[in-house]
Design an enzyme around this catalytic site. Structure first.
Site, mmCIF file in Angstrom:
data_model
loop_
_atom_site.group_PDB
_atom_site.id
_atom_site.type_symbol
_atom_site.label_atom_id
_atom_site.label_comp_id
_atom_site.label_asym_id
_atom_site.label_seq_id
_atom_site.Cartn_x
_atom_site.Cartn_y
_atom_site.Cartn_z
ATOM 1 N N HIS A 1 2.840 1.775 0.412
ATOM 2 C CA HIS A 1 2.811 0.372 0.836
ATOM 3 C C HIS A 1 1.407 -0.238 0.715
ATOM 4 C CE1 HIS A 1 3.898 -2.829 4.026
ATOM 5 N NE2 HIS A 1 4.683 -3.043 2.982
ATOM 6 N N LYS B 1 -2.176 -1.864 -0.595
ATOM 7 C CA LYS B 1 -2.542 -2.941 -1.514
ATOM 8 C C LYS B 1 -4.066 -3.025 -1.585
ATOM 9 C CE LYS B 1 1.527 -4.616 0.388
ATOM 10 N NZ LYS B 1 2.144 -4.294 1.671
ATOM 11 N N ASP C 1 -15.313 -3.683 -10.702
ATOM 12 C CA ASP C 1 -16.694 -3.292 -11.022
ATOM 13 C C ASP C 1 -17.363 -2.485 -9.916
ATOM 14 O OD1 ASP C 1 -16.494 -4.503 -13.468
ATOM 15 O OD2 ASP C 1 -17.847 -6.171 -13.041
ATOM 16 N N HIS D 1 4.554 -12.512 6.666
ATOM 17 C CA HIS D 1 4.364 -11.224 6.002
ATOM 18 C C HIS D 1 3.043 -10.567 6.394
ATOM 19 C CE1 HIS D 1 3.930 -8.406 2.475
ATOM 20 N NE2 HIS D 1 5.204 -8.244 2.770
ATOM 21 N N LYS E 1 -0.023 -8.716 8.424
ATOM 22 C CA LYS E 1 -0.110 -7.594 9.340
ATOM 23 C C LYS E 1 -1.554 -7.542 9.852
ATOM 24 C CE LYS E 1 2.523 -6.245 5.530
ATOM 25 N NZ LYS E 1 3.779 -6.818 5.907
ATOM 26 N N ASP F 1 -9.774 -7.678 22.152
ATOM 27 C CA ASP F 1 -10.892 -7.959 23.049
ATOM 28 C C ASP F 1 -11.899 -8.954 22.483
ATOM 29 O OD1 ASP F 1 -9.765 -6.205 24.824
ATOM 30 O OD2 ASP F 1 -11.068 -4.526 24.300
#
Length: 511
Positions: free
Chosen positions: A172, A174, A179, A410, A412, A417
Site C-alpha cells: 500500500h 506510495k 535524483d 482518502h 491518512k 498534542d
C-alpha cells in the site's frame, strides 16, 4: 445424503484449487539483479536548488504539504521533467487513465534523457497496463517490478479463488523520489480521482514534498522493497510488449479530451518546482522519522513488534492532551476501540474524521466502522463523518477540494498534542495493521499539527456531520446548519441490510 454431498463438494473444491495452484504458478525469480539507489545528483536543477539549502539546515528535513490535488499532480510531473539521474517510484495503484498515462509518458521522456527509472507497482492496481508495462521493461533505462503479482493476466481477479492468502497481502506504500534530492509521499495513488480533475469522484487526499535528510532514508527503504522476495521483475509476468509505443497511443486517445486541457493548464501555472529551484518554496525545516513496514509482511505473519503500527506507536510517544485523526477507512476493531477509550479515560481529547456512508467508496469497510461507532462514542471519542459534497453556502475558505460535485475522503493523517503529525498510507484498520505494507512520515511540526487541530476545533464547517448518541440513538448533526437527523446520511434499505450482515460475519480482519 446432504452431508455426503457437502463433503464431496468441499473435496472437489479443494482439488480444483490445488490443480489451479499447480497450473497457474508464478515464474521463479532467477538471476534477478537487485540494483540499488544511485548517489545524490550533484548537478541539475534539484541539486542547484538544494545543495546550499541543505547545508544551511544540515541534518534536517524540509517539508511542504501538497493538500491541493493540482499541485500534487504538477509536482510529480515537473520533478520528473527536471530529473537528471534517477527516479524511484513505488505505488499501490497506477491507473490506466489520463493521469497515469501522462506520468508514464513523463517517465519515458526522462528515461530517453538517460535518467534511470525504477518503478515498483502493486499488481492489484495495474489493471489494463500490461502492454504499457511491457513497453517500459523494453526500455534500456527502465526497470519495472510487481509486488505479489497475479497468476492470471486475463480475468486476474479469478486468481484470488486459488491463491487468496498470498494475494490478500498488498503493498500500500506510495513514494516518488527524484535524483536522491526530493521525494513525495503520503496517501495519493496515481489516478485522476486522486488529483481532483476529470469526471470521477474526487478523493480528498494529502501528500508531502520532502527534501533534505529524510530523502536518503526513503531511498534506502525503496531498495529494501525492490529486493524483497514478494517482488517479481515485470517482464516475466507481463511478457514481451506486443504493441509499438502503447503509451503514446494511449495518450493520443486523450488528445481532444477537455481534461487534457485542464492538466496542461495545471502544469503551465504550477510554480511549485520553480519556487523550489528559486529557494522560494515554503518549506518547514524540521526533523522527521520514516515509519515503514518490512516488505516480508507480503509473505505472511510478521512479529507484532516489527509491524508499522507498533513502530508508529513508539514514534508517536506518550499522548498527553489530544489526538485528532483522519482515516478514510476507519475500522478500529476491539483493540483500537480499547486503545482510544484508554486515551479518553486519561483525559486525552480524541477526535476522528472518516467517511460517512454516503461518501465512502467501500461500503464493507464502513460496516466495520459502523459496528464500533456506539462503543467509541460511549468511551468519549468524538466522531466526524465527511459529507460527499460541501454544504450549499458554506464558507469558501473551508471548501478547498470540496468544490468538486462529489468527494470521498482518502487522506491518512493524525496530529498529536499540537506538536507532531503523521502523513502516510496507514489507515486505522486491520488491513493496514496486519495485511498490507504501509509507510509514512512522523513529522515534528507544531505548524502542521496545529493546522489539523484547528480544522477539528472549527468543526470543519459545511464539510462534516458530527455523530452523537442521544437517548440511546445515533444522531448526525450538520456542522454548517446545525440541523439534526436520526437517519444515517446515504442510507438505503439495501445498504442497511449489507451493513447488518457484514457486522455479523467474522470478516473484520479483512477490512
Amino acid at each position: 445424503m446432504f452431508m455426503k454431498t457437502l463433503v464431496s463438494m468441499v473435496a472437489l473444491s479443494g482439488i480444483t484449487i490445488l490443480m489451479a495452484r499447480f497450473a497457474f504458478t508464478l515464474p521463479e525469480i532467477e538471476g534477478r539483479i537487485d540494483t540499488t539507489v544511485l548517489p545524490k545528483a550533484m548537478n541539475g536543477p534539484l541539486a542547484d536548488a538544494l545543495i546550499e539549502l541543505e547545508a544551511v539546515h544540515k541534518g534536517r528535513t524540509g517539508i511542504a504539504q501538497l493538500q491541493n490535488g493540482a499541485d500534487a499532480f504538477a509536482a510529480r510531473i515537473l520533478l520528473t521533467d527536471v530529473a537528471i539521474s534517477s527516479i524511484d517510484a513505488q505505488y499501490y495503484i497506477w491507473r490506466a487513465d489520463l493521469t497515469g498515462t501522462l506520468l508514464l509518458d513523463a517517465l519515458v521522456r526522462a528515461a530517453d534523457r538517460g535518467v534511470r527509472v525504477r518503478l515498483l507497482l502493486d499488481d492489484n492496481g495495474t489493471t489494463g497496463l500490461d502492454n504499457e508495462i511491457a513497453a517500459l521493461v523494453a526500455h534500456p533505462n527502465v526497470e519495472v517490478r510487481l509486488y505479489n503479482p497475479f497468476n492470471l493476466r486475463t480475468f486476474k481477479m479469478l486468481s484470488y479463488a486459488f491463491d487468496f492468502f498470498r494475494l490478500n497481502r498488498r503493498m500500500h506504500n506510495k513514494s516518488f523520489t527524484v535524483d536522491g534530492r526530493a521525494t513525495i509521499l503520503g496517501g495519493r495513488n496515481v489516478g485522476d480521482e486522486y488529483f481532483g480533475t476529470g469526471s470521477t469522484p474526487l478523493f480528498v487526499d494529502l501528500d508531502v514534498l520532502a527534501v533534505g535528510a529524510i530523502v536518503s532514508t526513503v531511498a534506502a527503504d525503496f531498495d529494501r522493497y525492490w529486493a524483497a522476495p514478494s517482488v517479481h521483475p515485470a517482464g516475466s509476468i507481463v511478457g514481451l510488449h506486443k504493441d509499438t509505443d502503447p503509451i503514446s497511443k494511449r495518450l493520443a486517445g486523450f488528445k481532444n479530451d477537455l481534461q487534457m486541457c485542464e492538466y496542461r493548464s495545471i502544469l503551465d501555472h504550477s510554480k511549485i518546482v520553480a519556487a523550489l529551484a528559486a529557494g522560494e518554496l515554503n518549506l518547514e525545516w524540521t526533523t522527521a522519522i520514516l515509519v515503514s513496514d518490512d516488505p516480508i509482511k507480503g509473505q505472511g505473519a510478521v512479529p507484532r513488534e516489527e509491524l508499522l503500527a507498533t513502530r508508529l506507536t513508539e514514534a508517536v510517544g506518550e499522548i498527553q492532551t489530544r489526538f485528532d485523526g483522519v482515516s478514510a477507512y476507519f475500522v478500529p476493531g476491539a483493540a483500537g476501540v480499547k486503545a482510544f477509550a484508554t486515551l479518553a479515560a486519561r483525559g486525552v481529547k480524541v477526535q476522528i474524521l472518516t467517511n460517512s456512508m454516503e461518501a465512502t467508496d467501500v461500503l464493507l469497510v464502513h460496516a466495520g466502522y459502523a459496528k464500533r461507532r456506539k462503543t467509541m462514542l460511549e468511551s468519549g471519542v468524538s466522531l466526524f463523518e465527511l459529507h460527499s459534497q460541501a454544504a450549499s453556502g458554506a464558507p469558501a475558505d473551508h471548501l478547498g477540494a470540496f468544490r468538486s460535485p462529489k468527494a470521498s475522503l482518502h487522506a491518512k493523517t493524525f496530529a498529536v498534542d499540537g506538536k507532531r503529525i503523521f502523513i502516510g498510507s496507514f489507515n486505522f484498520d486491520p488491513r493496514s495493521t496486519a495485511l498490507n505494507t504501509e509507510m509514512g512520515l512522523m513529522i515534528n511540526s507544531e505548524q502542521m499539527a496545529q493546522k489539523l487541530h484547528k480544522a477539528f476545533d472549527e468543526g470543519m464547517v459545511g464539510l462534516t456531520w458530527r455523530v452523537e448518541q442521544r437517548n440511546g440513538r445515533l444522531v448526525w448533526i450538520d456542522s454548517y446548519t446545525g440541523s439534526m437527523s436520526v437517519s444515517e446520511p446515504g442510507q438505503s434499505a439495501l445498504r442497511n441490510i449489507i451493513l447488518t450482515i457484514v457486522g455479523w460475519l467474522p470478516v473484520e480482519w479483512l477490512l
